[in-house]
Design a protein around this motif. Structure first.
Motif, PDB file in Angstrom:
ATOM      1  N   MET A 179     -11.629 -41.673 -18.360  1.00  0.00           N
ATOM      2  CA  MET A 179     -11.924 -42.544 -19.467  1.00  0.00           C
ATOM      3  C   MET A 179     -11.624 -44.071 -19.132  1.00  0.00           C
ATOM      4  SD  MET A 179     -10.179 -40.244 -22.841  1.00  0.00           S
ATOM      5  CE  MET A 179      -8.758 -39.753 -21.966  1.00  0.00           C
ATOM      6  N   ASN A 180     -11.064 -44.515 -18.118  1.00  0.00           N
ATOM      7  CA  ASN A 180     -10.577 -45.809 -18.119  1.00  0.00           C
ATOM      8  C   ASN A 180     -11.398 -46.318 -16.849  1.00  0.00           C
ATOM      9  OD1 ASN A 180      -8.323 -46.678 -19.972  1.00  0.00           O
ATOM     10  ND2 ASN A 180      -7.702 -44.578 -19.370  1.00  0.00           N
ATOM     11  N   THR A 181     -12.174 -45.710 -16.304  1.00  0.00           N
ATOM     12  CA  THR A 181     -13.097 -46.234 -15.267  1.00  0.00           C
ATOM     13  C   THR A 181     -14.508 -45.678 -15.330  1.00  0.00           C
ATOM     14  OG1 THR A 181     -12.599 -44.171 -13.632  1.00  0.00           O
ATOM     15  CG2 THR A 181     -11.277 -45.963 -13.367  1.00  0.00           C
ATOM     16  N   PRO A 182     -15.518 -46.258 -14.515  1.00  0.00           N
ATOM     17  CA  PRO A 182     -17.033 -45.971 -14.737  1.00  0.00           C
ATOM     18  C   PRO A 182     -17.207 -44.815 -14.019  1.00  0.00           C
ATOM     19  CG  PRO A 182     -16.679 -48.134 -13.336  1.00  0.00           C
ATOM     20  CD  PRO A 182     -15.209 -47.592 -13.732  1.00  0.00           C
ATOM     21  N   ILE A 183     -16.707 -43.571 -13.966  1.00  0.00           N
ATOM     22  CA  ILE A 183     -16.811 -42.462 -13.491  1.00  0.00           C
ATOM     23  C   ILE A 183     -17.989 -41.771 -14.323  1.00  0.00           C
ATOM     24  CG2 ILE A 183     -16.055 -40.209 -12.469  1.00  0.00           C
ATOM     25  CD1 ILE A 183     -13.293 -41.482 -12.004  1.00  0.00           C
ATOM     26  N   GLN A 184     -18.864 -41.100 -13.364  1.00  0.00           N
ATOM     27  CA  GLN A 184     -20.140 -40.622 -14.018  1.00  0.00           C
ATOM     28  C   GLN A 184     -19.529 -39.005 -14.625  1.00  0.00           C
ATOM     29  OE1 GLN A 184     -24.336 -40.981 -12.175  1.00  0.00           O
ATOM     30  NE2 GLN A 184     -22.735 -40.624 -10.690  1.00  0.00           N
ATOM     31  N   ALA A 185     -20.093 -38.673 -15.675  1.00  0.00           N
ATOM     32  CA  ALA A 185     -19.744 -37.410 -16.217  1.00  0.00           C
ATOM     33  C   ALA A 185     -20.101 -36.185 -15.356  1.00  0.00           C
ATOM     34  CB  ALA A 185     -20.682 -37.074 -17.461  1.00  0.00           C
ATOM     35  N   THR A 186     -21.037 -36.350 -14.610  1.00  0.00           N
ATOM     36  CA  THR A 186     -21.303 -35.226 -13.566  1.00  0.00           C
ATOM     37  C   THR A 186     -20.157 -35.319 -12.659  1.00  0.00           C
ATOM     38  OG1 THR A 186     -23.487 -35.695 -13.727  1.00  0.00           O
ATOM     39  CG2 THR A 186     -22.879 -34.365 -12.043  1.00  0.00           C
ATOM     40  N   LEU A 243     -15.964 -51.764  -0.439  1.00  0.00           N
ATOM     41  CA  LEU A 243     -15.846 -50.125  -0.683  1.00  0.00           C
ATOM     42  C   LEU A 243     -14.829 -49.553   0.489  1.00  0.00           C
ATOM     43  CD1 LEU A 243     -19.547 -49.340  -0.495  1.00  0.00           C
ATOM     44  CD2 LEU A 243     -17.985 -48.808  -2.553  1.00  0.00           C
ATOM     45  N   LEU A 244     -14.645 -50.327   1.277  1.00  0.00           N
ATOM     46  CA  LEU A 244     -13.455 -49.529   2.327  1.00  0.00           C
ATOM     47  C   LEU A 244     -12.157 -49.338   1.650  1.00  0.00           C
ATOM     48  CD1 LEU A 244     -14.077 -51.734   5.673  1.00  0.00           C
ATOM     49  CD2 LEU A 244     -15.254 -49.557   4.948  1.00  0.00           C
ATOM     50  N   LEU A 245     -11.692 -50.294   0.805  1.00  0.00           N
ATOM     51  CA  LEU A 245     -10.357 -50.246  -0.022  1.00  0.00           C
ATOM     52  C   LEU A 245     -10.351 -48.810  -0.772  1.00  0.00           C
ATOM     53  CD1 LEU A 245      -7.586 -51.096  -0.712  1.00  0.00           C
ATOM     54  CD2 LEU A 245      -8.560 -52.428  -2.614  1.00  0.00           C
ATOM     55  N   PRO A 246     -11.095 -48.522  -1.781  1.00  0.00           N
ATOM     56  CA  PRO A 246     -10.944 -47.057  -2.327  1.00  0.00           C
ATOM     57  C   PRO A 246     -11.613 -45.900  -1.509  1.00  0.00           C
ATOM     58  CG  PRO A 246     -13.279 -48.246  -3.133  1.00  0.00           C
ATOM     59  CD  PRO A 246     -12.571 -49.276  -2.148  1.00  0.00           C
ATOM     60  N   LEU A 247     -12.451 -46.055  -0.388  1.00  0.00           N
ATOM     61  CA  LEU A 247     -12.646 -44.886   0.425  1.00  0.00           C
ATOM     62  C   LEU A 247     -11.221 -44.773   1.323  1.00  0.00           C
ATOM     63  CD1 LEU A 247     -16.177 -45.879   1.668  1.00  0.00           C
ATOM     64  CD2 LEU A 247     -15.379 -43.689   0.183  1.00  0.00           C
ATOM     65  N   GLY A 248     -10.653 -45.814   1.808  1.00  0.00           N
ATOM     66  CA  GLY A 248      -9.394 -45.814   2.495  1.00  0.00           C
ATOM     67  C   GLY A 248      -8.273 -45.028   1.584  1.00  0.00           C
ATOM     68  N   LEU A 249      -8.011 -45.545   0.483  1.00  0.00           N
ATOM     69  CA  LEU A 249      -7.293 -45.046  -0.315  1.00  0.00           C
ATOM     70  C   LEU A 249      -7.314 -43.372  -0.663  1.00  0.00           C
ATOM     71  CD1 LEU A 249      -6.397 -47.775  -2.767  1.00  0.00           C
ATOM     72  CD2 LEU A 249      -4.848 -47.071  -1.066  1.00  0.00           C
ATOM     73  N   ILE A 253     -16.863 -34.787  -1.029  1.00  0.00           N
ATOM     74  CA  ILE A 253     -18.099 -35.403  -0.554  1.00  0.00           C
ATOM     75  C   ILE A 253     -19.150 -35.697  -1.690  1.00  0.00           C
ATOM     76  CG2 ILE A 253     -20.309 -34.659   0.824  1.00  0.00           C
ATOM     77  CD1 ILE A 253     -17.886 -33.359   2.630  1.00  0.00           C
ATOM     78  N   ALA A 254     -19.313 -34.447  -2.667  1.00  0.00           N
ATOM     79  CA  ALA A 254     -20.279 -34.595  -3.751  1.00  0.00           C
ATOM     80  C   ALA A 254     -19.913 -35.827  -4.712  1.00  0.00           C
ATOM     81  CB  ALA A 254     -20.152 -33.009  -4.668  1.00  0.00           C
ATOM     82  N   PHE A 255     -18.564 -35.898  -4.949  1.00  0.00           N
ATOM     83  CA  PHE A 255     -17.996 -36.844  -5.962  1.00  0.00           C
ATOM     84  C   PHE A 255     -18.384 -38.369  -5.357  1.00  0.00           C
ATOM     85  CE2 PHE A 255     -14.995 -40.181  -6.845  1.00  0.00           C
ATOM     86  CZ  PHE A 255     -14.940 -40.095  -8.314  1.00  0.00           C
ATOM     87  N   TYR A 256     -18.116 -38.626  -3.937  1.00  0.00           N
ATOM     88  CA  TYR A 256     -18.579 -40.076  -3.558  1.00  0.00           C
ATOM     89  C   TYR A 256     -20.155 -40.021  -3.378  1.00  0.00           C
ATOM     90  CZ  TYR A 256     -13.964 -41.107  -2.486  1.00  0.00           C
ATOM     91  OH  TYR A 256     -12.625 -41.629  -2.615  1.00  0.00           O
ATOM     92  N   ILE A 257     -20.906 -39.252  -3.008  1.00  0.00           N
ATOM     93  CA  ILE A 257     -22.465 -39.153  -3.013  1.00  0.00           C
ATOM     94  C   ILE A 257     -22.866 -39.469  -4.539  1.00  0.00           C
ATOM     95  CG2 ILE A 257     -24.584 -37.594  -2.831  1.00  0.00           C
ATOM     96  CD1 ILE A 257     -23.209 -36.339  -0.508  1.00  0.00           C
ATOM     97  N   LEU A 258     -22.418 -38.919  -5.420  1.00  0.00           N
ATOM     98  CA  LEU A 258     -22.918 -38.965  -6.813  1.00  0.00           C
ATOM     99  C   LEU A 258     -22.398 -40.579  -7.286  1.00  0.00           C
ATOM    100  CD1 LEU A 258     -22.255 -35.666  -8.454  1.00  0.00           C
ATOM    101  CD2 LEU A 258     -24.284 -36.689  -8.252  1.00  0.00           C
TER     102      LEU A 258
END
Length: 201
Positions: free
Chosen positions: A67-74, A157-163, A136-141
């Motif tokens: 609800m607080n980030t722009p993540i897709q519903a899928t 992008l390295l920061l969120p991927l690294g975390l 993997i599916a989450f990051y591809i989407l």
């Protein structure tokens, strides 16, 4: 007369020794049962803790992030779906543990422990695969198809991927430590049942 008195006192001594042996055996059995019950309680507590934490993540933490980030519903649905499916073996294990009662025969308890171990074995490999595929599916989407988030293919992008990788790694280390503890407690239960089997003979 002296011989009869000697026989009588000998018989009394035999009776006392027999009574003491019965009491000692009872005490030993109770100690083994208590030890086995303690190991069982720790395993039950661990599974209840895992269930509560998973439910909090499914029902509170991840919906809050969504609800607080722009993540897709899928993407949200994939991760939530994997977490909900991951509860199935956990509920199955809790169901098996609820049937564990030291008042039952050792043969029946052995069957329960064997079934429980099979569920644990299958869950371990299935969950690692499911979590990896979900990530993997989450990051591809998200990185490939989420235009609203405005991801840029740069060092940002390295920061969120690294975390994410760090979180995943810490999760694996914690899971390995928890599995080792779990195996020790399960071993205690199995040894306890083996010792209690001697009292059934």
């Amino acid at each position: 007369m002296e011989l009869e008195a000697l026989k009588a006192s000998w018989n009394k001594l035999d009776e006392r020794l027999a009574a003491t042996e019965i009491v000692n055996l009872r005490v030993v059995k109770e100690v083994i049962q208590q030890k086995t019950k303690s190991a069982y309680d720790r395993i039950m507590g661990q599974n209840i803790y895992n269930f509560v934490v998973n439910m909090l993540i499914i029902c509170v933490v991840f919906p809050y992030v969504y609800m607080n980030t722009p993540i897709q519903a899928t993407s949200f649905a994939i991760v939530e779906g994997v977490m909900v499916i991951g509860l199935i073996p956990l509920v199955w294990k809790l169901s098996l543990l609820s049937k564990f009662d030291l008042g039952k025969g050792c043969r029946e308890l052995d069957r329960l422990v064997l079934t429980y171990k099979k569920v644990c074995h299958q869950e371990k490999f299935w969950m690692i695969g499911a979590v990896c595929l979900a990530m993997i599916a989450f990051y591809i989407l998200e990185l490939g198809f989420n235009t609203k988030a405005g991801y840029e293919y740069s060092t940002r992008l390295l920061l969120p991927l690294g975390l994410s990788l760090l979180t995943f790694g810490l999760g694996l280390v914690f899971a390995k430590w928890q599995l080792r503890r779990h195996a020790q407690q399960l071993g205690e239960i199995e040894r306890g049942l083996e010792e209690l089997r001697e009292f059934e003979k």
